[in-house]
Design an enzyme around this catalytic site. Sequence first.
Site, PDB file in Angstrom:
ATOM      1  N   TYR A 171       0.884  -0.850   0.270  1.00 22.44           N
ATOM      2  CA  TYR A 171       0.302  -0.032  -0.125  1.00 22.44           C
ATOM      3  C   TYR A 171       1.071   0.918   0.037  1.00 22.44           C
ATOM      4  O   TYR A 171       2.147   1.034   0.552  1.00 22.44           O
ATOM      5  CB  TYR A 171      -1.041   0.329   0.981  1.00 22.44           C
ATOM      6  CG  TYR A 171      -2.269  -1.068   1.514  1.00 22.44           C
ATOM      7  CD1 TYR A 171      -3.220  -0.701   0.890  1.00 22.44           C
ATOM      8  CD2 TYR A 171      -1.869  -2.319   1.311  1.00 22.44           C
ATOM      9  CE1 TYR A 171      -4.089  -1.215   0.889  1.00 22.44           C
ATOM     10  CE2 TYR A 171      -2.949  -3.688   1.234  1.00 22.44           C
ATOM     11  CZ  TYR A 171      -4.064  -2.777   1.002  1.00 22.44           C
ATOM     12  OH  TYR A 171      -5.030  -3.965   1.215  1.00 22.44           O
ATOM     13  N   GLU A 172       0.233   2.448  -0.434  1.00 21.83           N
ATOM     14  CA  GLU A 172       1.526   3.501  -0.919  1.00 21.83           C
ATOM     15  C   GLU A 172       1.481   4.126   0.313  1.00 21.83           C
ATOM     16  O   GLU A 172       2.261   4.827  -0.018  1.00 21.83           O
ATOM     17  CB  GLU A 172       0.785   4.062  -1.965  1.00 21.83           C
ATOM     18  CG  GLU A 172      -0.624   5.418  -1.524  1.00 21.83           C
ATOM     19  CD  GLU A 172      -1.227   6.251  -2.636  1.00 21.83           C
ATOM     20  OE1 GLU A 172      -0.849   7.520  -2.666  1.00 21.83           O
ATOM     21  OE2 GLU A 172      -1.974   5.715  -3.199  1.00 21.83           O
ATOM     22  N   SER A 173       1.060   3.796   1.914  1.00 24.20           N
ATOM     23  CA  SER A 173       1.318   4.880   3.018  1.00 24.20           C
ATOM     24  C   SER A 173       3.373   3.987   3.369  1.00 24.20           C
ATOM     25  O   SER A 173       3.343   4.240   4.260  1.00 24.20           O
ATOM     26  CB  SER A 173       0.523   4.365   3.995  1.00 24.20           C
ATOM     27  OG  SER A 173       0.139   3.535   3.999  1.00 24.20           O
ATOM     28  N   GLY A 174       3.256   2.551   2.907  1.00 28.25           N
ATOM     29  CA  GLY A 174       4.096   2.001   3.052  1.00 28.25           C
ATOM     30  C   GLY A 174       4.256   0.897   3.361  1.00 28.25           C
ATOM     31  O   GLY A 174       5.600   0.457   3.518  1.00 28.25           O
ATOM     32  N   THR A 180       6.967   6.368   2.001  1.00 25.06           N
ATOM     33  CA  THR A 180       6.240   6.915   1.214  1.00 25.06           C
ATOM     34  C   THR A 180       7.342   6.508  -0.041  1.00 25.06           C
ATOM     35  O   THR A 180       6.735   6.136  -1.495  1.00 25.06           O
ATOM     36  CB  THR A 180       5.389   7.296   1.178  1.00 25.06           C
ATOM     37  OG1 THR A 180       4.403   7.449   2.154  1.00 25.06           O
ATOM     38  CG2 THR A 180       4.294   7.074  -0.481  1.00 25.06           C
TER      39      THR A 180
END
Length: 259
Positions: A49-52, A80
């Site tokens: 997921y793009e948050s890490g 990120t």
Amino acid sequence: MTYTTNEMMTVAAARRLKNGSVCFVGIGLPSKAANLARLTSSPDVVLIYESGPIGAKPSVLPLSIGDGELAETADTVVPTGEIFRYWLQGGRIDVGFLGAAQVDRFGNINTTVVGDYFSPKVRLPGAGGAPEIAGSAKSVLIILKQSARSFVDKLDFITSVGHGEGGDSRKRLGLPGAGPVGIITDLCIMEPEAGTHEFVVTALHPGVTREQVVAATGWAIRFADNVETTAKPTEVELTALRDLEARTAAAHGQAPGEA
């Protein structure tokens, strides 16, 4: 077991995610399908997921990319910037799994506005990381419910590029990867035609007619020479999906079916 059209859509999308692949996941329908795949046919899929979070294994569906469930269940969490620079732009993402508000015949996506950009009828959630995912992932899957309002002849705004104007447009734009390889809806599965890269229907879900698909598409949709029928959801798939939705509803204080 009986099932809904939404369940058919989610199951069909989950089946497209190969075991062991690295998948950059969007929130909403893509996250539901990707996590169903992890719980059924693709236990070794790596969800990013793009948050890490890398290797997230949420027990309930996240409300957003910032949901703590993602970080708590991940193999690791990185900044990120590393997700985008090292993983995505570095060519390490096998599949980008995206949703859309509008999509056109070449798999271009709008999640920005409906209507004129400066005076829109509807202001949508926006781009997030979708343009980068659509541009740099090795392949892209798109999932959304089908209607003439969402499958349009001309997008009100191009948020994320699919196959551009068709043909070799994506190559001329200098975008890596194959672009969108499948659009999965509650009625059918579409895939890009060789050469033109226009999306054509390659499979109808059980009980769905060609006339229904035509009525729910804003362009003159075409059908492949050999249109298959999607396999019905199995008891294992439906049980896993419903259990996931029930856990999510309980965790988020929702009524059953809202997850």
